[in-house]
Design a protein around this motif. Structure first.
Motif, PDB file in Angstrom:
ATOM      1  N   ARG A  13     -12.365  -4.528 -25.587  1.00 33.54           N
ATOM      2  CA  ARG A  13     -10.580  -4.798 -25.484  1.00 33.54           C
ATOM      3  C   ARG A  13     -10.184  -4.728 -23.882  1.00 33.54           C
ATOM      4  NH1 ARG A  13      -7.781  -4.165 -29.913  1.00 33.54           N
ATOM      5  NH2 ARG A  13      -9.039  -3.699 -31.894  1.00 33.54           N
ATOM      6  N   VAL A  14      -8.938  -5.225 -23.782  1.00 34.64           N
ATOM      7  CA  VAL A  14      -8.368  -5.290 -22.758  1.00 34.64           C
ATOM      8  C   VAL A  14      -7.764  -3.741 -22.184  1.00 34.64           C
ATOM      9  CG1 VAL A  14      -6.554  -6.310 -20.960  1.00 34.64           C
ATOM     10  CG2 VAL A  14      -8.044  -7.805 -22.789  1.00 34.64           C
ATOM     11  N   ARG A  15      -8.191  -3.201 -20.854  1.00 36.17           N
ATOM     12  CA  ARG A  15      -7.418  -2.000 -20.581  1.00 36.17           C
ATOM     13  C   ARG A  15      -6.679  -2.000 -19.704  1.00 36.17           C
ATOM     14  NH1 ARG A  15      -8.957   0.193 -25.462  1.00 36.17           N
ATOM     15  NH2 ARG A  15     -11.257   0.057 -25.877  1.00 36.17           N
ATOM     16  N   HIS A  16      -6.894  -3.095 -18.751  1.00 35.38           N
ATOM     17  CA  HIS A  16      -5.878  -3.172 -17.654  1.00 35.38           C
ATOM     18  C   HIS A  16      -5.660  -4.610 -17.550  1.00 35.38           C
ATOM     19  CE1 HIS A  16      -3.571  -3.036 -14.091  1.00 35.38           C
ATOM     20  NE2 HIS A  16      -4.164  -3.714 -13.407  1.00 35.38           N
ATOM     21  N   ALA A  17      -4.390  -5.421 -17.425  1.00 33.83           N
ATOM     22  CA  ALA A  17      -4.147  -6.653 -17.051  1.00 33.83           C
ATOM     23  C   ALA A  17      -3.012  -6.917 -16.298  1.00 33.83           C
ATOM     24  CB  ALA A  17      -4.100  -7.515 -18.459  1.00 33.83           C
ATOM     25  N   ALA A  18      -3.053  -7.568 -15.167  1.00 32.05           N
ATOM     26  CA  ALA A  18      -1.905  -7.781 -14.447  1.00 32.05           C
ATOM     27  C   ALA A  18      -2.154  -9.380 -14.020  1.00 32.05           C
ATOM     28  CB  ALA A  18      -1.881  -6.933 -13.071  1.00 32.05           C
ATOM     29  N   LEU A  19      -1.128 -10.041 -14.378  1.00 30.66           N
ATOM     30  CA  LEU A  19      -0.976 -11.487 -14.099  1.00 30.66           C
ATOM     31  C   LEU A  19       0.291 -11.761 -13.421  1.00 30.66           C
ATOM     32  CD1 LEU A  19      -1.565 -12.740 -17.771  1.00 30.66           C
ATOM     33  CD2 LEU A  19      -3.232 -12.895 -16.073  1.00 30.66           C
ATOM     34  N   ALA A  20       0.103 -12.968 -12.544  1.00 30.68           N
ATOM     35  CA  ALA A  20       1.156 -13.471 -11.736  1.00 30.68           C
ATOM     36  C   ALA A  20       1.063 -15.002 -11.724  1.00 30.68           C
ATOM     37  CB  ALA A  20       1.278 -12.749 -10.209  1.00 30.68           C
ATOM     38  N   VAL A  45      16.596 -25.152  -8.715  1.00 33.84           N
ATOM     39  CA  VAL A  45      15.319 -25.198  -9.524  1.00 33.84           C
ATOM     40  C   VAL A  45      14.234 -25.392  -8.405  1.00 33.84           C
ATOM     41  CG1 VAL A  45      16.440 -26.447 -11.485  1.00 33.84           C
ATOM     42  CG2 VAL A  45      15.209 -27.807  -9.626  1.00 33.84           C
ATOM     43  N   ALA A  46      14.329 -24.779  -7.433  1.00 26.47           N
ATOM     44  CA  ALA A  46      13.039 -24.774  -6.377  1.00 26.47           C
ATOM     45  C   ALA A  46      12.159 -23.752  -6.731  1.00 26.47           C
ATOM     46  CB  ALA A  46      13.711 -24.409  -4.983  1.00 26.47           C
ATOM     47  N   THR A  47      10.888 -23.875  -6.114  1.00 32.59           N
ATOM     48  CA  THR A  47      10.151 -22.965  -6.512  1.00 32.59           C
ATOM     49  C   THR A  47       9.650 -22.292  -5.181  1.00 32.59           C
ATOM     50  OG1 THR A  47       8.287 -24.745  -6.197  1.00 32.59           O
ATOM     51  CG2 THR A  47       8.866 -24.056  -8.533  1.00 32.59           C
ATOM     52  N   HIS A  48       8.882 -21.064  -5.224  1.00 32.41           N
ATOM     53  CA  HIS A  48       8.252 -20.571  -3.834  1.00 32.41           C
ATOM     54  C   HIS A  48       6.900 -20.740  -3.784  1.00 32.41           C
ATOM     55  CE1 HIS A  48       8.212 -17.323  -1.005  1.00 32.41           C
ATOM     56  NE2 HIS A  48       7.269 -17.057  -1.440  1.00 32.41           N
ATOM     57  N   PRO A  49       6.777 -21.179  -2.320  1.00 35.81           N
ATOM     58  CA  PRO A  49       5.294 -21.762  -2.200  1.00 35.81           C
ATOM     59  C   PRO A  49       4.371 -20.927  -1.904  1.00 35.81           C
ATOM     60  CG  PRO A  49       6.641 -22.016  -0.439  1.00 35.81           C
ATOM     61  CD  PRO A  49       7.400 -21.472  -1.354  1.00 35.81           C
ATOM     62  N   SER A  50       4.341 -19.525  -1.781  1.00 41.43           N
ATOM     63  CA  SER A  50       3.279 -18.893  -1.222  1.00 41.43           C
ATOM     64  C   SER A  50       2.046 -18.626  -2.171  1.00 41.43           C
ATOM     65  CB  SER A  50       4.058 -17.440  -0.932  1.00 41.43           C
ATOM     66  OG  SER A  50       2.746 -16.604  -0.579  1.00 41.43           O
ATOM     67  N   ASP A  51       0.866 -18.865  -1.723  1.00 41.92           N
ATOM     68  CA  ASP A  51      -0.284 -18.381  -2.624  1.00 41.92           C
ATOM     69  C   ASP A  51      -0.471 -16.905  -2.573  1.00 41.92           C
ATOM     70  OD1 ASP A  51      -1.445 -21.105  -3.639  1.00 41.92           O
ATOM     71  OD2 ASP A  51      -1.388 -21.306  -1.541  1.00 41.92           O
ATOM     72  N   LEU A  52      -0.372 -16.257  -1.440  1.00 44.59           N
ATOM     73  CA  LEU A  52      -0.516 -14.825  -1.105  1.00 44.59           C
ATOM     74  C   LEU A  52       0.409 -14.282  -2.012  1.00 44.59           C
ATOM     75  CD1 LEU A  52      -1.719 -12.630   0.584  1.00 44.59           C
ATOM     76  CD2 LEU A  52       0.053 -12.998   2.134  1.00 44.59           C
ATOM     77  N   SER A  53       1.679 -14.653  -1.939  1.00 44.11           N
ATOM     78  CA  SER A  53       2.712 -13.697  -2.761  1.00 44.11           C
ATOM     79  C   SER A  53       2.313 -13.563  -4.309  1.00 44.11           C
ATOM     80  CB  SER A  53       4.220 -14.449  -2.595  1.00 44.11           C
ATOM     81  OG  SER A  53       4.600 -14.568  -1.334  1.00 44.11           O
ATOM     82  N   ALA A  54       1.607 -14.498  -4.906  1.00 41.46           N
ATOM     83  CA  ALA A  54       1.403 -14.521  -6.361  1.00 41.46           C
ATOM     84  C   ALA A  54       0.239 -13.306  -6.430  1.00 41.46           C
ATOM     85  CB  ALA A  54       0.873 -15.719  -7.041  1.00 41.46           C
ATOM     86  N   ALA A  55      -1.036 -13.340  -5.437  1.00 41.69           N
ATOM     87  CA  ALA A  55      -1.796 -12.438  -5.389  1.00 41.69           C
ATOM     88  C   ALA A  55      -1.442 -10.999  -5.513  1.00 41.69           C
ATOM     89  CB  ALA A  55      -2.875 -12.744  -4.410  1.00 41.69           C
ATOM     90  N   LEU A  56      -0.461 -10.875  -4.478  1.00 37.81           N
ATOM     91  CA  LEU A  56       0.182  -9.580  -4.028  1.00 37.81           C
ATOM     92  C   LEU A  56       1.202  -9.153  -5.254  1.00 37.81           C
ATOM     93  CD1 LEU A  56       1.271 -10.119  -0.319  1.00 37.81           C
ATOM     94  CD2 LEU A  56      -0.447  -8.527  -1.188  1.00 37.81           C
ATOM     95  N   ALA A  57       1.493  -9.941  -6.005  1.00 36.85           N
ATOM     96  CA  ALA A  57       2.450  -9.592  -7.108  1.00 36.85           C
ATOM     97  C   ALA A  57       1.480  -8.864  -8.364  1.00 36.85           C
ATOM     98  CB  ALA A  57       3.052 -10.702  -7.617  1.00 36.85           C
ATOM     99  N   ALA A  58       0.285  -9.695  -8.324  1.00 39.02           N
ATOM    100  CA  ALA A  58      -0.652  -8.979  -9.189  1.00 39.02           C
ATOM    101  C   ALA A  58      -1.346  -7.611  -9.006  1.00 39.02           C
ATOM    102  CB  ALA A  58      -1.803 -10.164  -9.864  1.00 39.02           C
ATOM    103  N   LEU A  59      -1.200  -7.562  -7.845  1.00 38.10           N
ATOM    104  CA  LEU A  59      -2.101  -6.248  -7.377  1.00 38.10           C
ATOM    105  C   LEU A  59      -1.000  -5.074  -7.082  1.00 38.10           C
ATOM    106  CD1 LEU A  59      -4.090  -7.854  -4.303  1.00 38.10           C
ATOM    107  CD2 LEU A  59      -4.917  -6.583  -6.484  1.00 38.10           C
ATOM    108  N   ASP A  60       0.323  -5.543  -7.356  1.00 42.35           N
ATOM    109  CA  ASP A  60       1.441  -4.201  -7.080  1.00 42.35           C
ATOM    110  C   ASP A  60       1.493  -3.844  -5.876  1.00 42.35           C
ATOM    111  OD1 ASP A  60       2.033  -3.965  -9.936  1.00 42.35           O
ATOM    112  OD2 ASP A  60       0.099  -3.097 -10.425  1.00 42.35           O
ATOM    113  N   ALA A  61       1.565  -4.574  -4.978  1.00 44.75           N
ATOM    114  CA  ALA A  61       1.956  -4.443  -3.740  1.00 44.75           C
ATOM    115  C   ALA A  61       3.344  -4.206  -3.210  1.00 44.75           C
ATOM    116  CB  ALA A  61       1.229  -5.660  -2.608  1.00 44.75           C
ATOM    117  N   THR A  62       3.572  -3.427  -1.910  1.00 52.71           N
ATOM    118  CA  THR A  62       4.754  -3.246  -1.718  1.00 52.71           C
ATOM    119  C   THR A  62       4.911  -3.758  -0.279  1.00 52.71           C
ATOM    120  OG1 THR A  62       4.635  -1.051  -2.896  1.00 52.71           O
ATOM    121  CG2 THR A  62       6.161  -1.114  -1.182  1.00 52.71           C
TER     122      THR A  62
END
Length: 333
Positions: free
Chosen positions: A254-261, A158-175
């Motif tokens: 209206r919402v035209r684009h939304a990315a959330l992480a 039940v651990a969590t991943h601690p990275s703040d950067l990773s959440a932002a990268l996920a919302a930005l569709d990074a590779t």
């Protein structure tokens, strides 16, 4: 102190070859997490391969209008880079929300993605832990789990991943760009970290010997507003109880684009695809935002002491999206 070897390779190929040839070897970047785990006895590498002198410390625009960030770019440098602050402010906000100024001056982009959980049972070698020693159990389920996962966890972890950067990268569709014994490949950030399942000791999809060489950001959506907000127990130098990274475009109410992480809720940065589906082309109102949060959090399975995270995530999502709506356009149709 347990002895270990040290190698400073002259090329990416030499680094990858060295780690592939020595099972249990580790790449060393800033060392802000790895060295701590070595001191605790959680990590016991026989060989450290220092990649900090390799030419992976540049942040450069891509021909497509995005950005490529080298794996050894320091967090403080990335947060202050003009192209990041201009095009990807959510990234700057996430980086500045993490750790301390001193640690950000040392920590690297690749290392941030690879940092391991701060679950107290994982960090204490006197306790059983499936992530550290598979098959020994997960005492956190019935023990101290207030800060741990409510989404995507399993009976084994039940651990969590601690990275703040990773959440932002996920919302930005990074590779993520990886270089290994079989050459180079890319993996979306949203698929880079694994959920625990039956193998919680495997944090990511990295193959043996592979080195992160960079992260590629696509062009930011036109007309979008971005925000990273983090809730923690104290004002600084604390990991997220819940965080939200959001990229939002609103036109004509209206919402035209939304990315959330989400950060702080799962074993990996949690891309909120169910919430995004509710938001798409819907009115940009608090009611819509609450419905979107509820759709995502319906999958939550809180434990005895962390159910508060679900309500906290809901409120934080609504607040973040409401603030972004005011930046991107009128709130009414």
């Amino acid at each position: 102190m347990k002895p270990f070897g040290y190698l400073r390779p002259a090329s990416v190929t030499e680094a990858v070859t060295a780690v592939a040839a020595h099972p249990g070897a580790r790449f060393l970047g800033g060392g802000t997490n790895l060295v701590d785990l070595m001191k605790l006895g959680v990590e016991t590498p026989a060989l450290l391969v220092d990649v900090t002198r390799l030419p992976l410390d540049r942040t450069e625009p891509t021909p497509e209008g995005g950005l490529r960030v080298g794996a050894t770019v320091r967090n403080s440098d990335l947060a202050a880079h003009p192209l990041v602050t201009e095009r990807y402010p959510v990234l700057t906000q996430a980086l500045l929300a993490g750790a301390s100024g001193q640690l950000r001056n040392i920590a690297t982009t690749g290392g941030n993605l690879l940092q391991r959980t701060r679950c107290p049972y994982f960090q204490d070698v006197s306790k059983p832990c499936n992530k550290r020693l598979p098959g020994t159990g997960c005492p956190a389920r019935e023990g101290a789990h207030r800060d741990l996962a409510v989404l995507g966890h399993s009976e084994n972890c039940v651990a969590t991943h601690p990275s703040d950067l990773s959440a932002a990268l996920a919302a930005l569709d990074a590779t993520v760009v990886l270089h290994g014994p079989d050459g180079e490949r890319t993996v979306p950030v949203t698929g880079f970290h694994r959920l625990p399942g039956d193998n919680p000791d495997q944090d990511t999809v990295i193959r043996p010997g592979e080195l992160i060489t960079g992260v590629v950001l696509p062009p930011a959506p036109g007309g979008s507003a971005q925000l990273y907000r983090k809730v923690r127990d104290r004002a600084s130098y604390a990991f997220a109880l819940v965080s939200v990274a959001a990229v939002l475009t609103v036109r004509d109410g209206r919402v035209r684009h939304a990315a959330l992480a989400f950060g702080g809720l799962a074993h990996r940065p949690w891309r909120a695809t169910a919430a995004e589906a509710v938001l798409r082309d819907a009115p940009a109102t608090a009611e819509t935002f609450a419905r979107a949060a509820d759709a995502e959090l319906a999958a939550a399975r809180p434990l005895r002491d962390n159910a508060f995270k679900v309500g906290l995530a809901r409120r934080l999502t609504v607040d973040v999206l409401t603030e972004l709506t005011g930046r991107t356009g009128p709130r009414s149709a």
